[in-house]
Design a protein around this motif. Structure first.
Motif, PDB file in Angstrom:
ATOM      1  N   LEU B 153       0.840  -1.187   0.000  1.00 50.35           N
ATOM      2  CA  LEU B 153       0.000   0.000   0.000  1.00 50.35           C
ATOM      3  C   LEU B 153       0.884   1.248   0.000  1.00 50.35           C
ATOM      4  O   LEU B 153       0.655   2.201  -0.747  1.00 50.35           O
ATOM      5  N   ALA B 154       1.936   1.213   0.829  1.00 54.95           N
ATOM      6  CA  ALA B 154       2.847   2.348   0.909  1.00 54.95           C
ATOM      7  C   ALA B 154       3.465   2.626  -0.458  1.00 54.95           C
ATOM      8  O   ALA B 154       3.524   3.779  -0.907  1.00 54.95           O
ATOM      9  N   LEU B 155       3.900   1.551  -1.131  1.00 49.62           N
ATOM     10  CA  LEU B 155       4.501   1.700  -2.456  1.00 49.62           C
ATOM     11  C   LEU B 155       3.526   2.364  -3.432  1.00 49.62           C
ATOM     12  O   LEU B 155       3.876   3.307  -4.148  1.00 49.62           O
ATOM     13  N   VAL B 156       2.284   1.834  -3.420  1.00 47.13           N
ATOM     14  CA  VAL B 156       1.299   2.335  -4.369  1.00 47.13           C
ATOM     15  C   VAL B 156       0.960   3.794  -4.068  1.00 47.13           C
ATOM     16  O   VAL B 156       0.921   4.635  -4.971  1.00 47.13           O
ATOM     17  N   VAL B 157       0.762   4.100  -2.779  1.00 48.34           N
ATOM     18  CA  VAL B 157       0.439   5.479  -2.408  1.00 48.34           C
ATOM     19  C   VAL B 157       1.582   6.409  -2.788  1.00 48.34           C
ATOM     20  O   VAL B 157       1.386   7.505  -3.321  1.00 48.34           O
ATOM     21  N   LEU B 158       2.800   5.952  -2.521  1.00 53.47           N
ATOM     22  CA  LEU B 158       3.985   6.734  -2.851  1.00 53.47           C
ATOM     23  C   LEU B 158       4.003   7.060  -4.346  1.00 53.47           C
ATOM     24  O   LEU B 158       4.210   8.205  -4.762  1.00 53.47           O
ATOM     25  N   TYR B 159       3.737   6.018  -5.134  1.00 55.55           N
ATOM     26  CA  TYR B 159       3.775   6.190  -6.590  1.00 55.55           C
ATOM     27  C   TYR B 159       2.653   7.112  -7.052  1.00 55.55           C
ATOM     28  O   TYR B 159       2.869   8.032  -7.855  1.00 55.55           O
ATOM     29  N   LEU B 160       1.433   6.876  -6.515  1.00 55.04           N
ATOM     30  CA  LEU B 160       0.290   7.686  -6.949  1.00 55.04           C
ATOM     31  C   LEU B 160       0.495   9.148  -6.573  1.00 55.04           C
ATOM     32  O   LEU B 160       0.252  10.044  -7.388  1.00 55.04           O
ATOM     33  N   ALA B 161       0.977   9.395  -5.350  1.00 53.90           N
ATOM     34  CA  ALA B 161       1.187  10.784  -4.912  1.00 53.90           C
ATOM     35  C   ALA B 161       2.192  11.462  -5.828  1.00 53.90           C
ATOM     36  O   ALA B 161       2.046  12.634  -6.191  1.00 53.90           O
ATOM     37  N   PHE B 162       3.195  10.691  -6.233  1.00 51.09           N
ATOM     38  CA  PHE B 162       4.226  11.272  -7.088  1.00 51.09           C
ATOM     39  C   PHE B 162       3.699  11.519  -8.499  1.00 51.09           C
ATOM     40  O   PHE B 162       3.859  12.593  -9.063  1.00 51.09           O
ATOM     41  N   SER B 163       3.022  10.511  -9.056  1.00 51.93           N
ATOM     42  CA  SER B 163       2.619  10.646 -10.459  1.00 51.93           C
ATOM     43  C   SER B 163       1.432  11.583 -10.614  1.00 51.93           C
ATOM     44  O   SER B 163       1.296  12.247 -11.639  1.00 51.93           O
ATOM     45  N   LEU B 164       0.563  11.674  -9.605  1.00 46.95           N
ATOM     46  CA  LEU B 164      -0.613  12.537  -9.742  1.00 46.95           C
ATOM     47  C   LEU B 164      -0.340  13.960  -9.271  1.00 46.95           C
ATOM     48  O   LEU B 164      -0.778  14.925  -9.883  1.00 46.95           O
TER      49      LEU B 164
END
Lengths: 339, 330, 378
Positions: B153-164
């Motif tokens: 979840l942390a990985l996905v949130v990290l990625y989404l926060a960065f890409s969005l």
């Protein structure tokens, strides 16, 4: 006095069904009876015959997926001003203010399991005082005094100290007394006791029944007593309602029901009581067959598959209705239809 | 009540002991002993360790004696506050850990509070409105919460926060506060950074707790005492909140005992992904570089911390459940 | 209040009523399980996953170990199913180049180069089920190598094909779960059984042990133990060491279930009857007790499996579990550990999907089994 004639509660053709995914369970199919003021009405029947659901319907605390689908429950009051003489409880909103005001105040309930009828994490006093404050305009301090007095009235020793105790610290008999105290807290006109003594040992049973009777005399309240124990009925009730599969099959004064039962079901029930006059080493008569599966309700008269006097061609096709079979006795059976 | 307290306290002590043995075991795992490693380290920096000094160290840690003596000496040193040296950082272990222990506690406790604050009302709602649309939604989300390991979840949130949003949500402090000493501004900065990691950490525990609360409450609302409360004329909302919810809270509180270790455990790995300045990344690095005193100490401290948490949950249970308070035992 | 109906009776139409009295315990379980829709979906998903475990090499098309420097960090390439209206699955040719300004690697597809896909094509050599040597794969290409043409899920920094690596990882991650759960089961039944059977001091000691184990945070403990594994161990040694480490902590819940059932059943009349008719202790346990709570054990085991899988994935993700060159889901996700690599090649996060899917599936099935395990209960 005309009040003598008027019941305080009249249940007419009550139907309460449970709508399950798998089908509808007709827990109460056609229940009718009257409760006279100051008298005790016994409701008797096998487990699963709809006794408990009937009284829950009266209090409007039937749980989903159960619902009242027909009939009337009339609560009579003294008409005063623009207040009508009676109110139909089935028409009230289950959790509306009117119903909340009736529940616990005019009609109170004592439940069959004293072990679990009291909250395990609240003191007796907490629950008792809550009930008092809910329906009476008194201060907390006054409520506390009333509570102690109530515990004293139901015969609990050391009442003030007991207020601070939890239900698991009391014996079964004391718990049931505490339950009765809570039920009486607002001086109800009608007390419903749902198998109040089933979970108790015989000695305690007798004490609780004595207590109920003396409280009734003092307060003049009516009691609906639900039980499957015909002995308790004989001892306590003025009138009796016999239920089978959610239906009132017979009702009348206790003496008539015991000495001149009309409905074959009542007759079979009474024959199955062991008595000291029974001859030893002779099997007790039993009712043949077993209570049908709830989804498998017989057609016509629900008792016909087990009935010793089954009239072929009539009983399985039509449903009988309550009709007078004596001065104040009524039965729902084709045997008496033309009488 | 006293018997219960004594029993719980004894268990806590036993657990601390078990943790200390395990930590010591971890320290002992690599080949060679601490002094060998220390000498090698000092040689790298050009300092020679005299034979005498090496001997002194060996005696101090009892390395020439049986394992249980070594363990006793190690415990004795720890009780004096001496946790040994970190090989990699060349500083005392406690200095390396610094604020990290406190920050681990802060993150875990906030996650725990969040878990409670969310799971309680949702659990009640789901039980009272069983099979409603909302109940299905929460059940569905709950299942995903259970099935998603927090680091993923942390990985996905990290990625989404960065890409969005182009934002880096890692860390607990903005760059200007990272090395600053504690001040009100730094605390405020911490508070601003806390929600995301706490949320990520809390998700699986929240999902578990919702299920526990819902199941408990569904059991309770069918009990006779609820029916009698209703028959007293108590309004429905008060019936539910005062009786079944209150009773269902007891097993709920006892879940705290294993929820806290679970959250702390999760925080280790989530901290690595989100690069939080907590124990997690240091533990990982120390294990990778075989810096065993540091690693063992961290395992020990985390263990002790959860034992304290569990003990607190026992005390809470004692407070809210009269059956334990008055009768003792469970 | 017996107004509520037993679920089994409710679940079965009245005319079937008689059937439930003669049905075996397993039939009852199956009837109840079947009604649990999510559990059925989960069961199908698990079967598919384990089929993939068996046929991992067959479903792959590239050798998971082979690096292709020219195709590193390649994004997933779609398979085009139709060509000019006819069903003719193919992929487009890809050329890798460096952007002369940024030096970043860019890939260009060439719409004119259509490489047809073949079913049951030849590819790298492997042994099916570990015994039958073959080089057939579900899909592949006739000309050239699959490693240079098909990129269903893209490639990693070394140009290894993610789809094929995912299949290899599935095999490791899902079997490691099975092996550790088997070990946990053994420990759980042993300790839970001892605890429930003998009671008294034995029970107290085991219960305290379980409580202690449960109150220690598992991940740091695992990390500590796993980090102590010698560096020079082979892949297989590490694999079994990790299994043991994971199951060392995982048995507690199973032991709890077994003990609970033992305690409940010990009081049952049929156990008393067996004792009175002179059955030996062992016979009572294995002929009477174990069969009657087998279903509970199976349910608890199913619920323990996802925990094992998460544990392996977490450890390997941190670099302390399964180590490269061995492949597991955790190892694959390790490539996605930093924001930089995920930002550059987000498809590296794809292995998260099977992780979540399989855990969900096991949870659904476990829940369904647990509900079904008690056919007479509510």
């Amino acid at each position: 006095m005309e009040n003598e004639e008027q019941p305080i509660l009249s249940v007419r053709n009550l139907k309460t069904f449970f709508f399950m995914d798998e089908g509808t369970v007709r827990a109460v199919e056609d229940a009718s009876f009257d409760v006279e003021p100051g008298k005790t009405l016994g409701i008797v029947g096998e487990s699963g015959c709809g006794k408990s659901v009937t009284v829950r319907s009266i209090l409007r605390i039937v749980e989903r997926p159960g619902r009242i689908v027909g009939g009337q429950i009339l609560l009579y009051r003294n008409a005063a001003g623009d207040r009508p003489g009676h109110v139909d409880l089935t028409q009230l909103e289950a959790n509306g203010p009117e119903m909340l005001a009736i529940r616990g105040d005019e009609i109170a309930l004592v439940f069959q399991e004293p072990m679990t009828s009291l909250s395990p994490v609240h003191t007796i006093g907490n629950q008792l005082i809550e009930a008092i404050l809910l329906h009476r305009q008194v201060s907390r301090r006054e409520a506390r005094e009333i509570a102690a007095e109530l515990l004293h009235q139901v015969g609990i020793p050391r009442p003030a100290g007991r207020l601070e105790e939890y239900s698991f610290q009391l014996s079964g008999g004391l718990r049931q007394r505490a339950m009765i105290a809570i039920a009486l807290s607002c001086d109800p006109r009608l007390l419903i006791a749902d198998e109040p003594t089933t979970a108790l040992d015989v000695t305690t049973q007798g004490q609780i029944l004595d207590l109920l009777r003396s409280l009734q005399e003092e307060r003049g309240m009516a009691i609906i007593l639900i039980t499957h124990d015909l002995g308790v009925i004989a001892e306590m009730a003025d009138d009796v309602v016999v239920m089978y599969l959610g239906q009132t099959v017979e009702k009348g004064p206790v003496d008539d029901i015991f000495h001149a039962p009309k409905h074959p079901y009542t007759q079979s029930l009474l024959q199955s009581i062991p008595s000291i006059h029974s001859r030893p080493r002779v099997n007790l008569p039993t009712i043949s067959g077993s209570v049908p599966h709830p989804y498998n309700r017989p057609s016509g008269c629900p008792f016909h598959p087990r009935c010793p006097e089954y009239i072929v061609g009539t009983c399985e096709t039509r449903a009988p209705s309550l009709a007078p079979v004596g001065e104040r006795q009524e039965a729902s059976c084709f045997l008496y239809e033309d009488a | 009540m006293l018997a219960y307290l004594a029993q719980r306290f004894l268990l806590a002590i036993l657990t601390v002991w078990a943790v200390s043995v395990l930590s010591f075991f971890i320290i002992q795992l690599p080949a060679g002993d601490y002094v060998d490693a220390y000498i090698a380290l000092q040689r790298e920096t050009g300092t020679l360790v005299s034979r005498q000094e090496a001997e002194n160290l060996r005696t101090q840690y009892g390395l020439d004696q049986p394992v249980y003596v070594q363990y006793a000496k190690w415990v004795a040193l720890i009780l004096q506050g001496n946790f040994g040296m970190s090989m990699e950082w060349r500083r005392p272990v406690l200095e390396v850990i610094g604020d990290r222990l406190a920050l681990t506690i802060v993150v875990s406790v906030v996650a725990l509070l969040f878990t409670w604050a969310v799971a309680l009302p949702i659990g009640i709602y789901s039980a009272v409105r069983q099979y409603s649309f909302g109940d299905y939604i929460f059940t569905f989300v709950g299942f995903f919460g259970l099935a998603t390991p927090s680091f993923l979840l942390a990985l996905v949130v990290l990625y989404l926060a960065f890409s969005l949003f182009g934002a880096n949500i890692g860390g607990l402090f903005s760059s200007e506060f990272k090395l600053a000493s504690w001040s009100l501004a730094k605390v405020w900065d911490l508070l601003k950074h806390l929600p995301v990691p706490a949320l990520i950490l809390a998700l699986s525990a929240t999902a578990q707790l919702i299920r526990v609360m819902r199941a408990n409450l569904l059991d309770e609302v069918r009990k006779p005492y609820v029916v009698t409360a209703r028959a007293r004329g108590l309004p429905e909302r008060r019936v539910i909140l005062k009786y079944p919810v209150r009773v269902a809270l007891n097993p709920f509180a006892s879940t705290l005992g294993y929820l806290f270790p679970h959250i702390v455990s999760g925080s280790i790995i989530v901290s690595v992904v989100l690069s939080l300045p907590t124990m997690g990344p240091v533990l990982l690095r120390s294990l990778q570089s075989q810096d065993m005193f540091l690693a063992g100490t961290i395992v020990l401290l985390i263990g002790v911390m959860t034992v304290v948490g569990t003990f607190i949950s026992d005390l809470v249970l004692l407070l809210i459940d009269p059956r334990i308070r008055l009768v003792g035992g469970r | 209040m017996t107004e509520r109906i037993l679920p089994v009776e409710a679940a079965i139409a009245p005319e079937q009523g008689e059937r439930i009295f003669v049905a075996s315990q397993w039939q009852l379980m199956w009837w109840r399980f079947r009604k649990h829709r999510l559990a059925m979906i989960g069961a199908v998903a698990i079967i598919i996953f384990y089929l993939a475990v068996i046929g991992a090499d067959f479903i792959s098309y590239s050798d998971p170990e082979v690096t292709e420097a020219n195709f590193s960090q390649m994004p997933p390439q779609p398979v085009r199913l139709f060509d000019g209206g006819a069903f003719r699955p193919h992929v487009l040719g890809v050329k890798g180049a460096r952007d002369p300004n940024t030096f970043k690697r860019v890939f260009q597809t060439d719409p004119n180069v259509k490489i047809p896909l073949r079913f049951f094509a030849r590819g790298y050599k492997y042994e099916f089920l570990g015994i039958i040597p073959t080089d057939r794969h579900l899909i592949g290409v006739d000309e050239g190598r699959a490693e240079e043409t098909i990129f269903l899920l893209g490639t990693d920094t070394l140009g290894r094909d993610l789809w094929s690596r995912l299949m290899a990882g599935t095999r490791v991650s899902l079997t490691i779960g099975l092996v550790s759960v088997a070990l946990s089961l053994f420990l759980g039944v042993l300790f839970g059984g001892l605890s429930g059977l003998y009671g008294g001091a034995v029970d107290t000691v085991i219960q305290r042990l379980i409580e202690i184990l449960r109150s220690i945070p598992t991940i740091p403990l695992w990390m500590g133990l796993a980090a102590g594994l010698p560096r020079n161990w082979t892949v297989l040694q590490v694999y079994f060491a990790i299994t043991i480490i994971i199951s060392l902590v995982g048995w507690t819940e199973l032991a709890r279930v077994v003990r609970g059932r033992f305690l409940a059943l010990r009081e049952e009349d049929f156990v008393m009857a067996a004792e009175l008719s002179g059955c030996s202790q062992w016979r009572i346990i294995f002929r009477h007790l174990v069969p009657s709570f087998m279903s509970h054990i199976i349910a608890a085991t199913t619920l323990a499996l996802p925990v094992m899988i998460i544990s392996e994935t977490s450890l390997s993700f941190l670099g302390l579990g399964i180590r490269p060159p061995a492949i597991s889901w955790g190892v694959l996700l390790q490539d996605a550990q930093s924001l930089q690599s995920v930002a550059l090649s987000p498809w590296l996060l794809i292995p998260a999907i099977p992780v979540i899917a399989v855990i969900l599936a096991f949870n659904f099935v476990g829940d369904g089994l647990r509900d079904a395990a008690d056919p007479y209960g509510v």
